[in-house]
Design a protein around this motif. Structure first.
Motif, PDB file in Angstrom:
ATOM      1  N   TYR A 168       0.837  -1.205   0.000  1.00  0.00           N
ATOM      2  CA  TYR A 168       0.000   0.000   0.000  1.00  0.00           C
ATOM      3  C   TYR A 168       0.871   1.255   0.000  1.00  0.00           C
ATOM      4  CZ  TYR A 168      -3.111   3.632   1.763  1.00  0.00           C
ATOM      5  OH  TYR A 168      -3.800   4.803   1.914  1.00  0.00           O
ATOM      6  N   PHE A 214      -1.364   9.524  -2.246  1.00  0.00           N
ATOM      7  CA  PHE A 214      -2.745  10.017  -2.239  1.00  0.00           C
ATOM      8  C   PHE A 214      -3.282  10.162  -0.816  1.00  0.00           C
ATOM      9  CE2 PHE A 214      -1.957   8.155  -6.360  1.00  0.00           C
ATOM     10  CZ  PHE A 214      -2.351   9.178  -7.191  1.00  0.00           C
ATOM     11  N   PRO A 261      -7.235  -0.807   9.342  1.00  0.00           N
ATOM     12  CA  PRO A 261      -8.036  -1.912   9.906  1.00  0.00           C
ATOM     13  C   PRO A 261      -7.213  -3.181  10.100  1.00  0.00           C
ATOM     14  CG  PRO A 261      -9.062  -0.992   7.925  1.00  0.00           C
ATOM     15  CD  PRO A 261      -7.732  -0.368   8.053  1.00  0.00           C
ATOM     16  N   ILE A 277       1.767  10.217 -21.566  1.00  0.00           N
ATOM     17  CA  ILE A 277       2.747   9.122 -21.641  1.00  0.00           C
ATOM     18  C   ILE A 277       3.036   8.775 -23.107  1.00  0.00           C
ATOM     19  CG2 ILE A 277       3.144   6.672 -21.108  1.00  0.00           C
ATOM     20  CD1 ILE A 277       1.538   7.124 -18.517  1.00  0.00           C
ATOM     21  N   PHE A 331     -12.437   6.410   3.482  1.00  0.00           N
ATOM     22  CA  PHE A 331     -11.157   6.432   2.771  1.00  0.00           C
ATOM     23  C   PHE A 331     -10.142   5.553   3.493  1.00  0.00           C
ATOM     24  CE2 PHE A 331      -6.981   8.046   1.777  1.00  0.00           C
ATOM     25  CZ  PHE A 331      -7.040   8.362   0.436  1.00  0.00           C
ATOM     26  N   ARG A 332     -10.026   5.753   4.794  1.00  0.00           N
ATOM     27  CA  ARG A 332      -9.030   5.027   5.591  1.00  0.00           C
ATOM     28  C   ARG A 332      -9.305   3.513   5.573  1.00  0.00           C
ATOM     29  NH1 ARG A 332      -9.806   7.218  10.523  1.00  0.00           N
ATOM     30  NH2 ARG A 332      -9.200   9.228   9.761  1.00  0.00           N
ATOM     31  N   THR A 333     -10.564   3.156   5.554  1.00  0.00           N
ATOM     32  CA  THR A 333     -10.915   1.732   5.638  1.00  0.00           C
ATOM     33  C   THR A 333     -10.804   1.010   4.298  1.00  0.00           C
ATOM     34  OG1 THR A 333     -12.495   2.395   7.321  1.00  0.00           O
ATOM     35  CG2 THR A 333     -12.686   0.151   6.524  1.00  0.00           C
ATOM     36  N   PHE A 340      -9.868   2.504   1.011  1.00  0.00           N
ATOM     37  CA  PHE A 340      -8.946   2.944  -0.035  1.00  0.00           C
ATOM     38  C   PHE A 340      -7.708   2.052  -0.172  1.00  0.00           C
ATOM     39  CE2 PHE A 340      -5.218   5.534  -1.235  1.00  0.00           C
ATOM     40  CZ  PHE A 340      -5.540   5.770  -2.560  1.00  0.00           C
ATOM     41  N   PRO A 341      -7.045   1.648   0.941  1.00  0.00           N
ATOM     42  CA  PRO A 341      -5.844   0.817   0.776  1.00  0.00           C
ATOM     43  C   PRO A 341      -6.100  -0.457  -0.020  1.00  0.00           C
ATOM     44  CG  PRO A 341      -6.007   1.589   3.027  1.00  0.00           C
ATOM     45  CD  PRO A 341      -7.281   1.972   2.359  1.00  0.00           C
ATOM     46  N   PHE A 342      -7.211  -1.112   0.269  1.00  0.00           N
ATOM     47  CA  PHE A 342      -7.516  -2.373  -0.431  1.00  0.00           C
ATOM     48  C   PHE A 342      -7.865  -2.104  -1.894  1.00  0.00           C
ATOM     49  CE2 PHE A 342      -8.501  -2.938   4.072  1.00  0.00           C
ATOM     50  CZ  PHE A 342      -7.623  -3.969   4.368  1.00  0.00           C
ATOM     51  N   ALA A 370      -6.788   0.419  -3.650  1.00  0.00           N
ATOM     52  CA  ALA A 370      -5.548   0.799  -4.336  1.00  0.00           C
ATOM     53  C   ALA A 370      -4.735  -0.441  -4.704  1.00  0.00           C
ATOM     54  CB  ALA A 370      -4.726   1.726  -3.442  1.00  0.00           C
ATOM     55  N   ILE A 371      -4.640  -1.376  -3.766  1.00  0.00           N
ATOM     56  CA  ILE A 371      -3.850  -2.585  -4.021  1.00  0.00           C
ATOM     57  C   ILE A 371      -4.489  -3.425  -5.135  1.00  0.00           C
ATOM     58  CG2 ILE A 371      -3.137  -4.799  -2.989  1.00  0.00           C
ATOM     59  CD1 ILE A 371      -2.714  -3.219  -0.350  1.00  0.00           C
ATOM     60  N   PHE A 407      -4.068  -1.634  -8.479  1.00  0.00           N
ATOM     61  CA  PHE A 407      -2.657  -1.741  -8.880  1.00  0.00           C
ATOM     62  C   PHE A 407      -2.372  -3.153  -9.410  1.00  0.00           C
ATOM     63  CE2 PHE A 407       1.754  -2.885  -7.901  1.00  0.00           C
ATOM     64  CZ  PHE A 407       2.416  -1.916  -8.638  1.00  0.00           C
ATOM     65  N   PHE A 431      -5.075   3.800 -13.184  1.00  0.00           N
ATOM     66  CA  PHE A 431      -4.645   3.711 -11.789  1.00  0.00           C
ATOM     67  C   PHE A 431      -4.593   5.098 -11.126  1.00  0.00           C
ATOM     68  CE2 PHE A 431      -1.115   3.857  -8.708  1.00  0.00           C
ATOM     69  CZ  PHE A 431      -1.642   3.009  -7.752  1.00  0.00           C
ATOM     70  N   PHE A 432      -3.874   6.025 -11.744  1.00  0.00           N
ATOM     71  CA  PHE A 432      -3.696   7.333 -11.098  1.00  0.00           C
ATOM     72  C   PHE A 432      -5.017   8.119 -11.028  1.00  0.00           C
ATOM     73  CE2 PHE A 432       0.764   6.466 -12.275  1.00  0.00           C
ATOM     74  CZ  PHE A 432       1.317   6.593 -11.012  1.00  0.00           C
ATOM     75  N   MET A 491      -7.159   6.688  -8.190  1.00  0.00           N
ATOM     76  CA  MET A 491      -6.604   7.081  -6.884  1.00  0.00           C
ATOM     77  C   MET A 491      -6.964   8.532  -6.561  1.00  0.00           C
ATOM     78  SD  MET A 491      -5.017   4.371  -5.871  1.00  0.00           S
ATOM     79  CE  MET A 491      -6.225   3.413  -6.765  1.00  0.00           C
ATOM     80  N   GLN A 492      -6.795   9.387  -7.573  1.00  0.00           N
ATOM     81  CA  GLN A 492      -7.090  10.809  -7.355  1.00  0.00           C
ATOM     82  C   GLN A 492      -8.583  11.022  -7.139  1.00  0.00           C
ATOM     83  OE1 GLN A 492      -4.807  13.251  -6.927  1.00  0.00           O
ATOM     84  NE2 GLN A 492      -6.556  14.558  -6.456  1.00  0.00           N
ATOM     85  N   VAL A 526      -9.477  10.707  -3.597  1.00  0.00           N
ATOM     86  CA  VAL A 526      -9.121  11.910  -2.827  1.00  0.00           C
ATOM     87  C   VAL A 526     -10.182  12.985  -3.045  1.00  0.00           C
ATOM     88  CG1 VAL A 526      -7.369  13.721  -2.524  1.00  0.00           C
ATOM     89  CG2 VAL A 526      -6.662  11.365  -2.959  1.00  0.00           C
TER      90      VAL A 526
END
Lengths: 459, 127
Positions: A103, A110, A197, B21, B71-73, B75-77, B79-80, B83, B107-108, B111-112, B115
């Motif tokens: 992560y 972000f 979490p 790109i 977001f905290r709960t 977003f990480p999953f 994003a992974i 990706f 991807f980008f 992610m944005q 936010v």
């Protein structure tokens, strides 16, 4: 000031990886990663685990420099993620380190963007509008000008000729793109973050299984009875299987390659099913209060016997695999079987500890993922192609020559030495020489970033 | 929640990354026509993807927990996973420039967009 190391790092990243294949650059990038993390988290480096993980990370990078194998590159990536994840939360389990490391590597930027925005109020919001304004001021005119240039080019040959003479080749845009990517990566890892979490849950979960409030003697008695019958039957079944297996091995004087292959692979399939079911059954029965049930000793004994018999099954497969290797040499699949057996053995032993010391399922996860990581790192530090070639050429009873030719170029020097020593002629010599020449040519074409250990052998 | 604005910004960002790109790596002057026309499919794909995969997180639970918590709960999953798919797609496509560009922009941008969705709520929250 904190931006300076990141900018230098980004320039280095682009210099190391832009238009380059993997070699010395990965070692230098590993050192760069450690430096960036050390700048921001110097205190964490006093921790023994951190030092071990940084050594492991460097070791995998050196393995890439020496062998350049896919396995070493994979191990280096996993070691990188583990290392970064360790800085997110040093007390978490290794699989949570992987989650945090991944992560952080891919998306920390972000999260930082959101957090930095929430810390500041209205003034910051104005700054965001300024960014938007800047984007508009730069982006929209450029885009419009480009569109109009394309239109005018079609309308006027003199203008078209003039435009086509403009040469921007002196600017290396790709190098710049790599530098941006490098900055993004280094910015992300400079201050690792945790997946809340998962990390919190992991930190709050110990290894021991606590006694449940829902303790019913009657219910446990029934469950114990079911477990006893089931495990007793399974034990009888596996004993019968092992007896027939051993008698089959003893009665047959010599197995040919397809027979051995069938024995090993069907054995592995049986083993996979058997071990998974064994662990699942044990986990089911010892998931809660049965661990604290006074009359559970017979069930525990049957579980230990069941695990021991599964270990015998592992040894039986290992023996067949050894015979297979002794007769027909090493291949990646046969080495894979050895590694799988090793992991299985660790899985069974950890299950024994889980039953004996009343541990929970997370204990099994922690121990087994650590073991898998350790085995991956050790496996990546071995030049398998070289060992396979040496053994198959000089010790195996029969050699599949085409298999050796199709291995990576790591064995080119060994094959060349063998060809010279045995004075090979014909197709074999031709294949070896082609492989050797191709490898030497590719080594000579390497830039300093792509330098590998074998580069020093050809000078 | 100003979803149309977020979708518009995301489409523009996606468009810029995608063509940026390609412009850097392998640009041909004949592409200009395609660049202009590509705004339409990029906007459709980008908006649909965001509406189906990000918007529900903020739409369904906005009354229960703050968007920062969402977001905290999640977003990480998210994003992974994104990706992982992007990397897989790039490898499957043998690292050709168009797939790289497509997956990088996907991807980008996503992610944005997370936010932007999270920030959109914060600006309206009474301090």
């Amino acid at each position: 000031m904190k931006q300076i190391p990141l900018i230098i790092g980004a320039i280095l990243f682009s210099t190391l990886f832009c238009h380059q294949s993997i070699g010395l650059n990965l070692v230098l990038f590993s050192l760069l990663t450690i430096c960036i993390l050390a700048i921001n988290h110097l205190k964490t480096f006093k921790n023994t685990t951190t030092l071990i993980l940084s050594s492991v990370y460097i070791l995998t990078a050196i393995s890439v420099f020496f062998y350049g194998s896919q396995l070493a590159i994979t191990a280096n990536c996993i070691a990188f993620i583990t290392f970064v994840g360790h800085f997110s939360e040093s007390k978490s389990s290794i699989y949570v380190n992987w989650l945090n490391g991944l992560y952080t590597t891919v998306a920390r930027f972000f999260e930082h963007q959101l957090n930095s925005n929430s810390k500041k109020s209205g003034d910051k919001f104005k700054r965001d509008i300024d960014y938007l304004q800047w984007t508009k001021v730069i982006g929209i005119p450029i885009l419009t000008v480009i569109i109009f240039i394309s239109l005018y080019k079609n309308g006027n040959p003199v203008f078209s000729d003039f435009i086509s003479k403009i040469d921007f080749s002196f600017i290396n845009f790709q190098w710049f793109l790599f530098a941006v990517l490098g900055y993004y990566l280094l910015f992300n890892i400079s201050k690792p973050t945790a997946v809340d979490p998962a990390t919190v849950a992991d930190l709050n979960t110990g290894n021991n299984l606590a006694k449940n409030d829902d303790y019913s003697e009657e219910k446990l008695k029934k469950e114990n009875q079911l477990g006893l019958v089931l495990l007793a039957l399974l034990n009888i079944l596996i004993v019968f299987f092992l007896i027939t297996d051993v008698s089959y091995l003893l009665t047959i004087e010599q197995l040919n390659a397809p027979q051995l292959s069938n024995q090993v692979h069907s054995g592995i399939n049986a083993l996979i099913a058997s071990i998974v079911i064994a662990i699942a059954i044990i986990l089911y029965f010892f998931r809660g209060n049965l661990n604290y049930f006074e009359a559970n000793k017979p069930l525990k004994t049957l579980s230990y016997i069941w695990i021991a018999l599964n270990i015998l099954l592992v040894l039986s497969i290992a023996l067949k695999n050894y015979q297979y290797i002794f007769a027909f040499g090493f291949t990646y699949k046969r080495i894979g079987v050895v590694i799988y057996l090793l992991l299985t053995l660790i899985g069974l032993l950890s299950t024994t500890i889980k039953v004996n010391r009343i541990k929970n399922i997370w204990y099994l996860m922690r121990v087994n993922t650590q073991a898998a990581f350790f085995i991956l790192i050790v496996a990546s530090a071995i030049n398998w192609d070289s060992h396979i070639t040496q053994y198959n050429l000089y010790y195996a009873q029969t050699t599949d020559f085409n298999y050796l030719i199709n291995l990576s170029e790591n064995n080119a020097f060994i094959l060349k030495d063998y060809s010279d020593l045995m004075v090979l002629k014909g197709e074999k010599q031709s294949k070896i020489n082609t492989k050797y020449r191709r490898y030497v040519r590719s080594l000579k074409a390497n830039s300093w970033q792509e330098t590998r250990f074998d580069n020093f052998k050809i000078h | 929640m100003n979803t149309p604005l977020i979708l518009a910004k995301s489409s523009l960002l996606s468009f810029c990354i995608f063509w940026g790109i390609i412009f850097i790596v392998d640009f041909e002057p004949g592409m200009f026509g395609f660049i202009v026309l590509s705004i339409i499919p990029i906007s459709i794909v980008c908006s649909a993807f965001i509406l189906f995969t990000i918007f529900p997180f903020f739409w369904r639970k906005s009354n229960e927990v703050s968007k920062a918590n969402i977001f905290r709960t999640y977003f990480p999953f998210y994003a992974i996973i994104v990706f992982g798919f992007s990397l897989f797609g790039t490898i499957i496509a043998k690292f050709y420039i168009f797939p790289i560009s497509f997956f990088a922009s996907a991807f980008f941008t996503t992610m944005q967009a997370w936010v932007w969705f999270s920030r959109d709520y914060k600006n309206k929250t009474p301090q």
